[in-house]
Scaffold this motif. Structure first.
Motif, mmCIF file in Angstrom:
data_model
loop_
_atom_site.group_PDB
_atom_site.id
_atom_site.type_symbol
_atom_site.label_atom_id
_atom_site.label_comp_id
_atom_site.label_asym_id
_atom_site.label_seq_id
_atom_site.Cartn_x
_atom_site.Cartn_y
_atom_site.Cartn_z
ATOM 1 N N GLY A 67 -60.329 -90.710 -36.475
ATOM 2 C CA GLY A 67 -60.081 -89.279 -36.628
ATOM 3 C C GLY A 67 -58.704 -88.964 -37.180
ATOM 4 N N GLY A 68 -58.151 -89.857 -38.000
ATOM 5 C CA GLY A 68 -56.860 -89.594 -38.627
ATOM 6 C C GLY A 68 -55.674 -90.108 -37.842
ATOM 7 N N ARG A 69 -55.931 -90.750 -36.697
ATOM 8 C CA ARG A 69 -54.811 -91.225 -35.869
ATOM 9 C C ARG A 69 -54.060 -92.368 -36.539
ATOM 10 N NH1 ARG A 69 -58.597 -89.125 -32.753
ATOM 11 N NH2 ARG A 69 -58.113 -88.173 -30.731
ATOM 12 N N ILE A 70 -54.783 -93.226 -37.241
ATOM 13 C CA ILE A 70 -54.144 -94.380 -37.883
ATOM 14 C C ILE A 70 -53.698 -93.988 -39.290
ATOM 15 C CG2 ILE A 70 -54.588 -96.691 -38.797
ATOM 16 C CD1 ILE A 70 -56.395 -97.108 -36.303
ATOM 17 N N ILE A 71 -52.473 -94.382 -39.610
ATOM 18 C CA ILE A 71 -51.874 -94.005 -40.887
ATOM 19 C C ILE A 71 -51.850 -95.216 -41.801
ATOM 20 C CG2 ILE A 71 -49.605 -93.550 -41.905
ATOM 21 C CD1 ILE A 71 -49.192 -91.464 -39.677
ATOM 22 N N LEU B 154 -46.851 -77.822 -30.400
ATOM 23 C CA LEU B 154 -46.176 -79.048 -30.868
ATOM 24 C C LEU B 154 -47.006 -79.795 -31.898
ATOM 25 C CD1 LEU B 154 -47.553 -81.738 -29.388
ATOM 26 C CD2 LEU B 154 -46.144 -81.023 -27.484
ATOM 27 N N TYR B 155 -48.327 -79.513 -31.901
ATOM 28 C CA TYR B 155 -49.190 -80.258 -32.825
ATOM 29 C C TYR B 155 -48.894 -79.931 -34.288
ATOM 30 C CZ TYR B 155 -51.665 -81.535 -28.624
ATOM 31 O OH TYR B 155 -51.961 -82.032 -27.379
ATOM 32 N N TRP C 251 -57.917 -100.929 -40.983
ATOM 33 C CA TRP C 251 -57.302 -100.264 -39.831
ATOM 34 C C TRP C 251 -56.933 -101.217 -38.696
ATOM 35 C CZ3 TRP C 251 -59.384 -100.274 -34.914
ATOM 36 C CH2 TRP C 251 -60.689 -100.772 -34.816
ATOM 37 N N ASP C 252 -57.604 -102.352 -38.588
ATOM 38 C CA ASP C 252 -57.326 -103.249 -37.454
ATOM 39 C C ASP C 252 -56.564 -104.489 -37.909
ATOM 40 O OD1 ASP C 252 -59.532 -104.030 -38.930
ATOM 41 O OD2 ASP C 252 -60.634 -104.838 -37.227
ATOM 42 N N TYR C 253 -55.647 -104.297 -38.861
ATOM 43 C CA TYR C 253 -54.924 -105.438 -39.411
ATOM 44 C C TYR C 253 -54.013 -106.115 -38.374
ATOM 45 C CZ TYR C 253 -51.134 -101.982 -40.021
ATOM 46 O OH TYR C 253 -50.191 -101.009 -39.825
ATOM 47 N N ARG D 176 -46.099 -80.149 -35.464
ATOM 48 C CA ARG D 176 -45.040 -81.093 -35.855
ATOM 49 C C ARG D 176 -45.486 -82.540 -35.631
ATOM 50 N NH1 ARG D 176 -42.716 -76.631 -33.825
ATOM 51 N NH2 ARG D 176 -41.288 -75.633 -35.295
ATOM 52 N N SER D 177 -46.776 -82.734 -35.760
ATOM 53 C CA SER D 177 -47.360 -84.032 -35.432
ATOM 54 C C SER D 177 -47.012 -85.118 -36.433
ATOM 55 C CB SER D 177 -48.878 -83.848 -35.382
ATOM 56 O OG SER D 177 -49.531 -85.061 -35.292
ATOM 57 N N ARG D 178 -46.937 -84.727 -37.684
ATOM 58 C CA ARG D 178 -46.748 -85.755 -38.714
ATOM 59 C C ARG D 178 -45.369 -85.623 -39.344
ATOM 60 N NH1 ARG D 178 -50.847 -87.874 -43.518
ATOM 61 N NH2 ARG D 178 -52.095 -88.704 -41.848
ATOM 62 N N ILE D 179 -44.685 -86.729 -39.489
ATOM 63 C CA ILE D 179 -43.359 -86.714 -40.115
ATOM 64 C C ILE D 179 -43.381 -87.594 -41.360
ATOM 65 C CG2 ILE D 179 -42.100 -86.255 -37.972
ATOM 66 C CD1 ILE D 179 -41.414 -89.312 -37.955
ATOM 67 N N LYS E 274 -71.125 -94.929 -31.304
ATOM 68 C CA LYS E 274 -69.699 -94.785 -31.611
ATOM 69 C C LYS E 274 -69.276 -95.878 -32.587
ATOM 70 C CE LYS E 274 -68.582 -91.750 -28.210
ATOM 71 N NZ LYS E 274 -67.704 -90.614 -28.189
#
Ligand code: FES
Lengths: 405, 120
Positions: A88-92, A3-4, A360-362, A6-9, A246
């Motif tokens: 790691g790319g999670r936030i768009i 399924l990964y 990223w933390d807007y 199809r992770s990004r649409i 971290k």
């Protein structure tokens, strides 16, 4: 197949939900000011470098641009910041790690202006105070003259090329604070330039804000009536921060400690007494640090009053006179913490909404608008009224009304 | 009210479709051959959670003595990650990873005669 794959649409408008919030909450009825949003000046050095004054530093910058292109030069000019902003790319982030239709739109205006206005329209924001991004840590550059040269070129480029393209975008002038004399010159050069609503010190650096060398700077800024802001960031190479393994850790602590240090020096050395008309604004440290520092400094001041002879009231009383930007606003499960914080900082008169978009933390304006303990007047003051008063902006709604369409 | 989403056969594992139900946008996902449906509003700041990406859950591996051996990704625990600020939800259940009390608004799904419906 996994399924990964199809992770990004594809997404046409990454801020559609913000626009729906703006429409549902009726932001078109009152002015909304974002006192801290960003663009990525690192892409623009090819345009900025020509604004540098002739000499060896310009030659150096030109050679870096030639070698690295517009974006590639940034690392050599302003330095590299270690980071993992997008988890790691999670936030768009549209225009950053995600392409949207705006990336290829035909528009005569500068892409940063187009992108900023788009985000403002989605979020329902009338005015934005725009800052650079990698330059937030330029204060760490060991060559003081580099900070001066790049800051001057950037501010000239910004105020001559970008700001005239739309009146809704403002800036606070980046001050090359490591050089007090040059900082003073910058204040004089830009204080009356259209679009300049204040002056900004990036907090990640190693300068004592109470040093006598800065007295003429504070006097000059006080004279302008415009605010002086301290914009926080993190520095992972700061000795104490190198213990943190971290990004979450260095980000949590770095953004608060740099402003805590400047605030502590500012108060304990009596700068509010020496420049009572100077408006001071603390940007991007969230809010949780303020009650912490108020309690800490008050408690110690009662025991060690002789060490702060200029003070005529408690440290927290001086802090309550200052302005704070809201983002990233900590919303703890125990909502009373935030409510008490708002009370301690006189939020209805002193707090200013900021998005920090597209970092990223807007925060979208709804973080203020949806707070259960604020009345409508307080919400409007925080979302725009306080900033209009402090920055001298016309509090008339100027943006296109956001719509559900 | 049952709202038609599409033919089940059109969905491969991990495929999704976002439908509009009277102004509410609902994401329908195929996971493990079943269908999960969530409101496209993240409990954090209202971000479009259903437009987020899938990431395997990160797990820490400890030795018997408590030493940290490594961190690794577990592809059997897919998460749906909000594209605005990264809040992570179990793709199968909509339960937030960091705080189980926080859940996505979920909708019942049914498959009838090979067609997928959301009860919304
Ligand atoms: S809105 Fe989803 S993580 Fe912030």
């Amino acid at each position: 197949m996994s399924l990964y794959t199809r992770s990004r649409i594809p997404v046409e408008n990454t801020l559609l939900n913000a626009r729906l919030q703006a429409a549902d909450r009726g932001y078109d009825d009152f002015v909304v000011v974002d006192v801290d949003a960003h663009h990525y000046e690192n892409r623009a050095w090819v345009d900025i470098v020509p604004y540098m004054e002739d000499g060896p530093l310009k030659q150096w910058a030109e050679s870096m641009v030639k070698r690295g292109g517009g974006g590639g030069a940034s690392a050599a000019l302003t330095g590299v910041q270690l980071g993992n902003q997008e988890v790691g790319g999670r936030i768009i982030r549209a225009g950053r790690n995600f392409s949207d239709p705006l990336d290829t739109v035909k528009d005569d205006r500068h892409p940063d202006v187009v992108r900023m206005l788009w985000a403002m329209d989605q979020m329902g924001i009338d005015y934005t105070v725009m800052f650079p991004t990698p330059m937030l840590t330029l204060g760490l550059h060991p060559q003081v003259e580099v900070e001066v040269a790049l800051a001057r070129a950037y501010c000239r480029w910004l105020t001559r090329e970008l700001l005239p393209q739309d009146d809704r975008i403002k800036t606070m002038i980046y001050l090359p604070f490591n050089d007090p004399a040059e900082t003073l010159k910058m204040v004089h050069e830009f204080k009356d330039v259209p679009g300049v609503v204040g002056f900004m010190v990036t907090s990640v650096r190693h300068r004592m804000v109470h040093h006598n060398d800065y007295v003429p700077v504070y006097a000059a800024i006080q004279e302008t009536g415009k605010p002086l802001a301290f914009h926080a960031a993190y520095n992972w190479t700061e000795p104490s921060m190198t213990q943190l393994n971290k990004f979450i850790s260095v980000h949590s602590l770095g953004f608060t400690t740099c402003n805590m240090i400047h605030m502590t020096n500012w108060i304990i050395n009596g700068l509010p007494e020496r420049f009572p008309g100077l408006k001071v604004l603390w940007i991007e440290s969230g809010l949780a640090w303020i009650p912490f520092l108020m309690q800490r400094l008050d408690n110690e001041y009662m025991m060690r009053t002789s060490e702060a002879p200029l003070l005529k009231k408690l440290p927290s009383d001086y802090m309550r006179d200052m302005y704070f930007s809201s983002q990233p606003m900590e919303r703890h499960k125990n909502g009373r913490a935030l409510e008490v914080t708002f009370e301690m900082i006189d939020a209805p008169n002193r707090l200013m909404y900021s998005s920090d978009y597209p970092h990223w933390d807007y925060d979208v304006p709804a973080v203020i608008h949806d707070l259960p303990f604020l009345d409508d007047k307080a919400k409007r003051q925080i979302l725009g009224g306080n900033a209009c008063e402090a920055f001298g902006l016309d509090p008339t709604v100027v943006r296109k009304a956001p719509s559900r369409g | 009210m049952k709202v038609h989403v599409g033919a089940a056969a059109e969905f491969e594992e991990g495929d999704r479709r976002i439908i509009d139900v009277k102004g509410r946008r609902i994401g329908v996902f195929r996971v493990d051959g079943r269908f999960a449906a969530y409101l496209n509003i993240c409990p954090h700041q209202g971000g479009p959670i259903c437009e987020g990406q899938y990431f395997p859950q990160v797990e820490a591996v400890l030795g018997a003595d408590g030493t940290l051996v490594t961190e690794r990704s577990n592809p059997d625990r897919p998460q749906l990650v909000c594209p605005w600020h990264g809040w992570e939800y179990d793709l199968r259940t909509g339960v937030m990873v960091a705080d189980e009390q926080i859940r996505l608004r979920t909708y019942e799904t049914v498959v009838e005669d090979g067609e997928v419906y959301v009860v919304a």
